[in-house]
Write a protein that holds these residues in place. Structure first.
Motif, short mmCIF file in Angstrom:
data_model
loop_
_atom_site.label_atom_id
_atom_site.label_comp_id
_atom_site.label_asym_id
_atom_site.label_seq_id
_atom_site.Cartn_x
_atom_site.Cartn_y
_atom_site.Cartn_z
N SER A 165 0.83 -1.20 0.00
CA SER A 165 0.00 0.00 0.00
C SER A 165 0.87 1.25 0.00
N LEU A 166 1.93 1.25 0.81
CA LEU A 166 2.82 2.41 0.84
C LEU A 166 3.55 2.58 -0.49
N ALA A 219 2.25 6.96 -6.58
CA ALA A 219 1.19 7.89 -6.96
C ALA A 219 1.58 9.34 -6.63
N ASN A 220 2.61 9.53 -5.83
CA ASN A 220 3.05 10.85 -5.42
C ASN A 220 4.53 11.03 -5.77
N PRO A 221 4.89 11.01 -7.06
CA PRO A 221 6.31 11.08 -7.43
C PRO A 221 6.98 12.40 -7.04
N ALA A 280 3.09 12.88 1.66
CA ALA A 280 4.10 11.88 2.01
C ALA A 280 4.16 11.69 3.52
N GLN A 281 4.13 12.76 4.25
CA GLN A 281 4.17 12.70 5.71
C GLN A 281 2.95 11.94 6.25
N ASP A 282 1.78 12.23 5.71
CA ASP A 282 0.56 11.53 6.14
C ASP A 282 0.63 10.05 5.80
N ASN A 283 1.18 9.72 4.62
CA ASN A 283 1.29 8.31 4.22
C ASN A 283 2.24 7.54 5.14
N VAL A 284 3.34 8.15 5.52
CA VAL A 284 4.30 7.48 6.42
C VAL A 284 3.67 7.31 7.80
N ARG A 288 10.51 1.31 8.69
CA ARG A 288 11.39 2.42 8.30
C ARG A 288 11.28 2.59 6.79
N VAL A 289 11.24 3.84 6.35
CA VAL A 289 11.19 4.17 4.95
C VAL A 289 12.41 5.02 4.63
#
Length: 156
Positions: free
Chosen positions: A52-53, A59-61, A108-112, A130-131
């Motif tokens: 999912s991540l 989707a957010n390049p 990106a912050q919300d996705n993490v 960890r990403v």
């Protein structure tokens, strides 16, 4: 000689010993099966959450670099070596009027944050993720009780 009917005490003890050994083997097999099932469930959940991540990152390049947790500051914005540039000031604004790159970084912050919440909810409180991303490659790692569960490298 008289014929004996029934079984002797020794025969009963031997039968009980055989039964006890079989029951102990069955209990061991059941425990190993449950442990393997728990590991498989954690791996399945971690893979689903990581997939999912990956989809969110692809989707957010524009915000791919912002997924890197090591280079983010307290606001979730990426750190840069050239402090004080105009683009840094623009990306670190706190008002709601931000440009597309600012929105990509917030997404990106919300996705993490959602990634970590899903790990805790579905894999358990002992899970950690960890990403790490740069312009060419991202790596998602998941551990459970300090043991590696998943390491997934991909191109954003």
């Amino acid at each position: 000689m008289r014929s004996a009917s029934g079984s002797s005490l020794i025969e009963c003890l031997v039968a009980m010993a055989v039964f006890a050994i079989g029951a102990a083997c069955n209990a061991t097999w059941t425990m190993q099966s449950m442990a393997a099932h728990a590991r498989a469930s954690r791996l399945n959940a971690a893979t689903t959450i990581a997939a999912s991540l990956v989809a969110h990152i692809r989707a957010n390049p524009e915000g791919a670099v912002a997924y890197d947790e090591e280079s983010a500051d307290d606001t979730g914005m990426p750190r840069t070596s050239s402090a004080g540039s105009q683009s840094d000031a623009r990306h670190h604004t706190t008002d709601d009027g931000c440009d597309a790159s600012c929105l990509a970084r917030r997404l990106a912050q919300d996705n993490v944050r959602g990634f970590h919440a899903e790990l805790a909810r579905r894999v358990g409180p002992a899970a950690a993720g960890r990403v790490a991303c740069d312009a060419a490659r991202c790596t998602i790692t998941v551990t459970w009780a300090d043991r590696p569960v998943l390491a997934w490298a991909f191109r954003p």
